[in-house]
Motif scaffolding. Structure first.
Motif, PDB file in Angstrom:
ATOM      1  N   ASN A 145       0.840  -1.196   0.000  1.00 37.50           N
ATOM      2  CA  ASN A 145       0.000   0.000   0.000  1.00 37.50           C
ATOM      3  C   ASN A 145       0.881   1.254   0.000  1.00 37.50           C
ATOM      4  O   ASN A 145       1.596   1.522   0.959  1.00 37.50           O
ATOM      5  CB  ASN A 145      -0.898  -0.029   1.237  1.00 37.50           C
ATOM      6  N   ALA A 146       0.821   2.020  -1.076  1.00 40.55           N
ATOM      7  CA  ALA A 146       1.678   3.199  -1.209  1.00 40.55           C
ATOM      8  C   ALA A 146       1.266   4.330  -0.284  1.00 40.55           C
ATOM      9  O   ALA A 146       1.991   5.313  -0.153  1.00 40.55           O
ATOM     10  CB  ALA A 146       1.669   3.687  -2.657  1.00 40.55           C
ATOM     11  N   CYS A 147       0.106   4.213   0.366  1.00 43.78           N
ATOM     12  CA  CYS A 147      -0.298   5.203   1.370  1.00 43.78           C
ATOM     13  C   CYS A 147       0.374   4.948   2.714  1.00 43.78           C
ATOM     14  O   CYS A 147       0.303   5.779   3.616  1.00 43.78           O
ATOM     15  CB  CYS A 147      -1.811   5.174   1.570  1.00 43.78           C
ATOM     16  N   GLY A 148       0.989   3.778   2.834  1.00 41.23           N
ATOM     17  CA  GLY A 148       1.580   3.382   4.113  1.00 41.23           C
ATOM     18  C   GLY A 148       2.922   4.007   4.379  1.00 41.23           C
ATOM     19  O   GLY A 148       3.438   4.784   3.568  1.00 41.23           O
TER      20      GLY A 148
ATOM     21  N   CYS B 283      -5.879 -14.288   0.346  1.00 40.78           N
ATOM     22  CA  CYS B 283      -6.593 -13.014   0.520  1.00 40.78           C
ATOM     23  C   CYS B 283      -5.635 -11.837   0.696  1.00 40.78           C
ATOM     24  O   CYS B 283      -6.035 -10.787   1.224  1.00 40.78           O
ATOM     25  CB  CYS B 283      -7.509 -13.099   1.739  1.00 40.78           C
ATOM     26  N   ALA B 284      -4.385 -11.994   0.260  1.00 39.68           N
ATOM     27  CA  ALA B 284      -3.385 -10.952   0.497  1.00 39.68           C
ATOM     28  C   ALA B 284      -3.837  -9.590   0.000  1.00 39.68           C
ATOM     29  O   ALA B 284      -3.561  -8.564   0.640  1.00 39.68           O
ATOM     30  CB  ALA B 284      -2.066 -11.344  -0.169  1.00 39.68           C
ATOM     31  N   TYR B 285      -4.528  -9.568  -1.143  1.00 37.95           N
ATOM     32  CA  TYR B 285      -4.894  -8.288  -1.749  1.00 37.95           C
ATOM     33  C   TYR B 285      -6.374  -7.952  -1.603  1.00 37.95           C
ATOM     34  O   TYR B 285      -6.829  -6.940  -2.132  1.00 37.95           O
ATOM     35  CB  TYR B 285      -4.480  -8.281  -3.222  1.00 37.95           C
ATOM     36  N   ALA B 286      -7.110  -8.794  -0.886  1.00 35.32           N
ATOM     37  CA  ALA B 286      -8.531  -8.501  -0.664  1.00 35.32           C
ATOM     38  C   ALA B 286      -8.737  -7.142   0.013  1.00 35.32           C
ATOM     39  O   ALA B 286      -9.667  -6.407  -0.365  1.00 35.32           O
ATOM     40  CB  ALA B 286      -9.176  -9.615   0.147  1.00 35.32           C
ATOM     41  N   PRO B 287      -7.913  -6.745   1.001  1.00 37.21           N
ATOM     42  CA  PRO B 287      -8.124  -5.429   1.620  1.00 37.21           C
ATOM     43  C   PRO B 287      -7.827  -4.260   0.678  1.00 37.21           C
ATOM     44  O   PRO B 287      -8.205  -3.130   0.971  1.00 37.21           O
ATOM     45  CB  PRO B 287      -7.136  -5.432   2.799  1.00 37.21           C
ATOM     46  N   LEU B 288      -7.136  -4.532  -0.430  1.00 47.90           N
ATOM     47  CA  LEU B 288      -6.765  -3.475  -1.372  1.00 47.90           C
ATOM     48  C   LEU B 288      -7.618  -3.509  -2.641  1.00 47.90           C
ATOM     49  O   LEU B 288      -7.284  -2.831  -3.623  1.00 47.90           O
ATOM     50  CB  LEU B 288      -5.278  -3.590  -1.725  1.00 47.90           C
ATOM     51  N   ARG B 289      -8.694  -4.278  -2.623  1.00 49.80           N
ATOM     52  CA  ARG B 289      -9.593  -4.303  -3.780  1.00 49.80           C
ATOM     53  C   ARG B 289     -10.269  -2.939  -3.924  1.00 49.80           C
ATOM     54  O   ARG B 289     -10.838  -2.405  -2.972  1.00 49.80           O
ATOM     55  CB  ARG B 289     -10.662  -5.386  -3.609  1.00 49.80           C
ATOM     56  N   LEU B 290     -10.223  -2.375  -5.128  1.00 47.66           N
ATOM     57  CA  LEU B 290     -10.791  -1.052  -5.379  1.00 47.66           C
ATOM     58  C   LEU B 290     -12.169  -1.115  -6.017  1.00 47.66           C
ATOM     59  O   LEU B 290     -12.922  -0.151  -5.957  1.00 47.66           O
ATOM     60  CB  LEU B 290      -9.851  -0.241  -6.280  1.00 47.66           C
ATOM     61  N   ARG B 291     -12.494  -2.230  -6.636  1.00 53.00           N
ATOM     62  CA  ARG B 291     -13.799  -2.369  -7.289  1.00 53.00           C
ATOM     63  C   ARG B 291     -14.168  -3.851  -7.345  1.00 53.00           C
ATOM     64  O   ARG B 291     -13.311  -4.718  -7.177  1.00 53.00           O
ATOM     65  CB  ARG B 291     -13.774  -1.793  -8.707  1.00 53.00           C
ATOM     66  N   GLY B 292     -15.435  -4.105  -7.572  1.00 50.71           N
ATOM     67  CA  GLY B 292     -15.890  -5.483  -7.652  1.00 50.71           C
ATOM     68  C   GLY B 292     -16.035  -6.114  -6.279  1.00 50.71           C
ATOM     69  O   GLY B 292     -15.910  -5.460  -5.243  1.00 50.71           O
TER      70      GLY B 292
ATOM     71  N   PRO C  88      -1.548  -9.223   6.156  1.00 49.28           N
ATOM     72  CA  PRO C  88      -1.920  -7.799   6.149  1.00 49.28           C
ATOM     73  C   PRO C  88      -0.771  -6.821   5.984  1.00 49.28           C
ATOM     74  O   PRO C  88      -1.016  -5.619   5.850  1.00 49.28           O
ATOM     75  CB  PRO C  88      -2.582  -7.596   7.518  1.00 49.28           C
ATOM     76  N   ASN C  89       0.465  -7.290   6.003  1.00 47.66           N
ATOM     77  CA  ASN C  89       1.575  -6.329   5.895  1.00 47.66           C
ATOM     78  C   ASN C  89       1.535  -5.559   4.580  1.00 47.66           C
ATOM     79  O   ASN C  89       2.021  -4.425   4.517  1.00 47.66           O
ATOM     80  CB  ASN C  89       2.930  -7.027   6.091  1.00 47.66           C
ATOM     81  N   LYS C  90       0.966  -6.118   3.533  1.00 47.17           N
ATOM     82  CA  LYS C  90       0.852  -5.389   2.262  1.00 47.17           C
ATOM     83  C   LYS C  90      -0.147  -4.243   2.394  1.00 47.17           C
ATOM     84  O   LYS C  90       0.124  -3.118   1.978  1.00 47.17           O
ATOM     85  CB  LYS C  90       0.441  -6.335   1.145  1.00 47.17           C
ATOM     86  N   ALA C  91      -1.306  -4.544   2.954  1.00 46.10           N
ATOM     87  CA  ALA C  91      -2.340  -3.520   3.101  1.00 46.10           C
ATOM     88  C   ALA C  91      -1.894  -2.413   4.044  1.00 46.10           C
ATOM     89  O   ALA C  91      -2.319  -1.260   3.910  1.00 46.10           O
ATOM     90  CB  ALA C  91      -3.630  -4.148   3.615  1.00 46.10           C
TER      91      ALA C  91
ATOM     92  N   GLN D 296      -8.421  -0.788  10.532  1.00 52.95           N
ATOM     93  CA  GLN D 296      -9.280  -1.171   9.416  1.00 52.95           C
ATOM     94  C   GLN D 296      -9.861   0.065   8.727  1.00 52.95           C
ATOM     95  O   GLN D 296      -9.975   0.111   7.493  1.00 52.95           O
ATOM     96  CB  GLN D 296     -10.401  -2.085   9.907  1.00 52.95           C
ATOM     97  N   ASP D 297     -10.197   1.076   9.505  1.00 47.16           N
ATOM     98  CA  ASP D 297     -10.712   2.327   8.939  1.00 47.16           C
ATOM     99  C   ASP D 297      -9.638   3.014   8.101  1.00 47.16           C
ATOM    100  O   ASP D 297      -9.934   3.590   7.044  1.00 47.16           O
ATOM    101  CB  ASP D 297     -11.187   3.262  10.053  1.00 47.16           C
ATOM    102  N   TRP D 298      -8.389   2.976   8.584  1.00 47.79           N
ATOM    103  CA  TRP D 298      -7.291   3.593   7.820  1.00 47.79           C
ATOM    104  C   TRP D 298      -7.122   2.899   6.470  1.00 47.79           C
ATOM    105  O   TRP D 298      -6.957   3.558   5.436  1.00 47.79           O
ATOM    106  CB  TRP D 298      -5.986   3.522   8.616  1.00 47.79           C
ATOM    107  N   VAL D 299      -7.164   1.578   6.460  1.00 47.30           N
ATOM    108  CA  VAL D 299      -7.037   0.832   5.206  1.00 47.30           C
ATOM    109  C   VAL D 299      -8.180   1.186   4.258  1.00 47.30           C
ATOM    110  O   VAL D 299      -7.961   1.427   3.062  1.00 47.30           O
ATOM    111  CB  VAL D 299      -6.996  -0.681   5.475  1.00 47.30           C
ATOM    112  N   ALA D 300      -9.394   1.252   4.792  1.00 50.79           N
ATOM    113  CA  ALA D 300     -10.541   1.595   3.956  1.00 50.79           C
ATOM    114  C   ALA D 300     -10.381   2.983   3.345  1.00 50.79           C
ATOM    115  O   ALA D 300     -10.668   3.193   2.150  1.00 50.79           O
ATOM    116  CB  ALA D 300     -11.821   1.516   4.785  1.00 50.79           C
ATOM    117  N   ALA D 301      -9.924   3.943   4.149  1.00 54.98           N
ATOM    118  CA  ALA D 301      -9.733   5.304   3.638  1.00 54.98           C
ATOM    119  C   ALA D 301      -8.626   5.354   2.592  1.00 54.98           C
ATOM    120  O   ALA D 301      -8.698   6.141   1.628  1.00 54.98           O
ATOM    121  CB  ALA D 301      -9.416   6.251   4.798  1.00 54.98           C
ATOM    122  N   SER D 302      -7.608   4.531   2.753  1.00 52.71           N
ATOM    123  CA  SER D 302      -6.492   4.545   1.802  1.00 52.71           C
ATOM    124  C   SER D 302      -6.930   4.118   0.413  1.00 52.71           C
ATOM    125  O   SER D 302      -6.321   4.517  -0.583  1.00 52.71           O
ATOM    126  CB  SER D 302      -5.355   3.644   2.303  1.00 52.71           C
TER     127      SER D 302
END
Length: 330
Positions: free
Chosen positions: A24-27, A156-165, A183-186, A236-242
């Motif tokens: 996650n480049a916001c991290g 599910c490594a990238y499930a938290p970073l899904r942007l659509r669908g 979760p270290n990626k997210a 979790q809120d931070w990840v969602a906002a990112s």
């Protein structure tokens, strides 16, 4: 053996403008980073990870007995493969373009890779997957769920970073497969190695067998701190906002590549694959501090995987590509 090829830091060290990693480049997530920095490294973690398993179980709404701590997603891939090989499985299926550690583990344990999930005893699902950032096919999901003798694992490594669908598996189907979370990626903290799996409903005996295959303390104090932070609502809120920011950066990246004549494959995430109009000089890019991920090892020769990055990185990529275009016409 299949070679281990990854994005991120290499023999030349970290790249200043790194598009090759899917972190996650916001991290990094500030709360998670603080938790890791404050971890007590002078003491062993609880070897049973009682508090950690309870926190992760609460996050996913499952029983703590279904939570299996792992040193990393890659370690879990190796351990799950070893478990199935010891049980007698001989055939494995992975998505056509997927993370190389599935195939590496299969090779290490002598499992044969087969052409379709219906032919396999161990089926790896990625939703969404890397390198394409696309969801899993319905046919693969259906095959993974059929038959009591087949083991399905959903990465599910990238499930938290899904942007659509949405996920190809509904909640009831997810309860029938192993869910692998890293979760270290997210959180933008890929250097902290820690992961966990959620076992299928009614698989407590399998969890015990997999725990027996692990060394003591597979997760250290810093990894435990990362996962405990991951289970907090504020994180979790931070990840969602990112994801809102990542969506904008991903759109900018695709627009830039299109201006340079690249063909971009569809993606549901902030990373994906693109093909340049002419061969790319990755060495020259690296010399300018720009790193992309060659997708050849994923079976996509001529394609490159790129992740959305902050505007200064995008400007550096734009300048580097312009330089290569000028060199091409000289």
């Amino acid at each position: 053996m299949t070679p281990r090829i990854h994005g991120g830091t290499d023999a030349l060290g970290p790249a200043r403008w790194d598009f090759s990693s899917n972190a996650n480049a916001c991290g990094p997530c500030p709360l998670a980073l603080q938790a890791v920095q404050q971890a007590d490294a002078t003491r062993y973690p609880d070897p049973s990870y009682t508090r950690l398993r309870a926190a992760l179980a609460d996050l996913h709404g499952v029983e703590a007995a279904r939570v299996l701590p792992a040193a990393s997603a890659s370690e879990a891939i190796q351990r799950l493969t070893a478990w199935r090989a010891r049980a007698g499985d001989r055939r494995v299926w992975t998505p056509p373009h997927a993370y190389g550690d599935y195939a590496h583990a299969a090779s290490a344990w002598g499992l044969e890779r087969v052409a379709g999930p219906a032919l396999a005893q161990l089926v790896w699902l990625c939703d969404p997957g890397s390198p394409l950032g696309q969801g899993e096919s319905g046919a693969a999901v259906q095959a993974a769920l059929e038959g009591d003798a087949r083991t399905g694992v959903l990465d599910c490594a990238y499930a938290p970073l899904r942007l659509r669908g949405a996920s190809a598996l509904d909640p009831a189907q997810r309860d029938c497969v192993w869910q692998l979370w890293s979760p270290n990626k997210a959180l933008g903290l890929t250097g902290v190695r820690a992961a966990y799996a959620i076992a299928p409903r009614g698989s407590e005996a399998a969890v015990a067998a997999l725990q027996a295959l692990a060394p003591s303390w597979p997760i250290g104090a810093h990894g435990q701190a990362l996962l405990l932070a991951w289970a907090q609502p504020a994180v979790q809120d931070w990840v969602a906002a990112s994801r809102t920011t990542l969506a904008a950066w991903a759109q900018d990246l695709r627009a830039l590549l299109a201006r340079h004549g690249w063909a971009c494959a569809p993606s549901d995430t902030a990373f994906g694959c693109a093909r340049p109009p002419r061969p790319l000089d990755a060495t020259a890019l690296r010399a300018r501090g720009v790193k992309l991920r060659d997708a050849t090892s994923f079976g996509l020769q001529g394609w490159w995987r790129l992740s959305a990055q902050q505007p200064p990185a995008l400007a550096a990529l734009d300048e580097a590509l312009q330089e290569q275009e000028r060199e091409a016409v000289r």
